[in-house]
Design a protein around this motif. Sequence first.
Motif, mmCIF file in Angstrom:
data_model
loop_
_atom_site.group_PDB
_atom_site.id
_atom_site.type_symbol
_atom_site.label_atom_id
_atom_site.label_comp_id
_atom_site.label_asym_id
_atom_site.label_seq_id
_atom_site.Cartn_x
_atom_site.Cartn_y
_atom_site.Cartn_z
ATOM 1 N N ILE A 89 26.040 30.181 33.973
ATOM 2 C CA ILE A 89 27.465 30.537 33.974
ATOM 3 C C ILE A 89 28.269 29.324 34.421
ATOM 4 C CG2 ILE A 89 29.212 32.108 34.911
ATOM 5 C CD1 ILE A 89 26.922 34.118 35.470
ATOM 6 N N GLU A 106 31.310 28.823 35.076
ATOM 7 C CA GLU A 106 32.348 29.026 36.089
ATOM 8 C C GLU A 106 31.811 29.014 37.526
ATOM 9 O OE1 GLU A 106 33.878 30.285 32.243
ATOM 10 O OE2 GLU A 106 32.018 30.761 33.281
ATOM 11 N N GLU A 161 39.976 33.740 38.985
ATOM 12 C CA GLU A 161 39.725 34.011 37.569
ATOM 13 C C GLU A 161 38.288 33.674 37.213
ATOM 14 O OE1 GLU A 161 42.355 32.220 38.716
ATOM 15 O OE2 GLU A 161 43.972 33.621 38.295
ATOM 16 N N ASP A 162 37.768 32.568 37.772
ATOM 17 C CA ASP A 162 36.374 32.203 37.515
ATOM 18 C C ASP A 162 35.405 33.200 38.140
ATOM 19 O OD1 ASP A 162 37.183 30.019 36.043
ATOM 20 O OD2 ASP A 162 36.723 28.538 37.603
ATOM 21 N N THR A 167 35.304 36.021 35.715
ATOM 22 C CA THR A 167 34.507 35.656 34.538
ATOM 23 C C THR A 167 33.018 35.732 34.861
ATOM 24 O OG1 THR A 167 36.265 34.245 33.695
ATOM 25 C CG2 THR A 167 34.043 33.820 32.864
ATOM 26 N N TYR A 168 32.633 35.200 36.012
ATOM 27 C CA TYR A 168 31.229 35.284 36.456
ATOM 28 C C TYR A 168 30.796 36.733 36.581
ATOM 29 C CZ TYR A 168 28.541 36.341 40.739
ATOM 30 O OH TYR A 168 27.750 36.919 41.689
ATOM 31 N N ALA A 203 31.753 39.361 35.044
ATOM 32 C CA ALA A 203 31.623 40.047 33.762
ATOM 33 C C ALA A 203 30.604 39.396 32.826
ATOM 34 C CB ALA A 203 32.995 40.079 33.066
ATOM 35 N N HIS A 204 30.059 38.262 33.209
ATOM 36 C CA HIS A 204 29.128 37.515 32.349
ATOM 37 C C HIS A 204 27.840 38.325 32.119
ATOM 38 C CE1 HIS A 204 26.440 34.324 31.004
ATOM 39 N NE2 HIS A 204 27.529 33.621 30.725
#
Length: 97
Positions: free
Chosen positions: A35, A37, A65-66, A69-70, A72-73
């Motif tokens: 990942i 981010e 935000e990162d 993103t992590y 939801a990865h």
Amino acid sequence: MVKHVVSFKFKGTVEERKNIALKFADALIALPDQIDELIGMEVGINENPAESWDLVLIATAASFEDVATYSAHPAHMDAVKIIAPYKEDRACVDYTV
């Protein structure tokens, strides 16, 4: 920079909780390579028998935000599946450094 700190308490015997913590820790430690981010990941498994929490992770990312993103990865979601049947409790703190 953001620190994402999460503690987990698992169900089961002491041995079962330790085994699931070890499997989950291995999956978490691999995430920064998967990942972009994630800047880093630190994982600790509780060694104090007087405490009831089993594992803590400290993830580092550049922004909130990162962290989202992590979270939801797909690689993170696969790691979460490891503990799904065993998770008794979770506590999280996110803060800026």
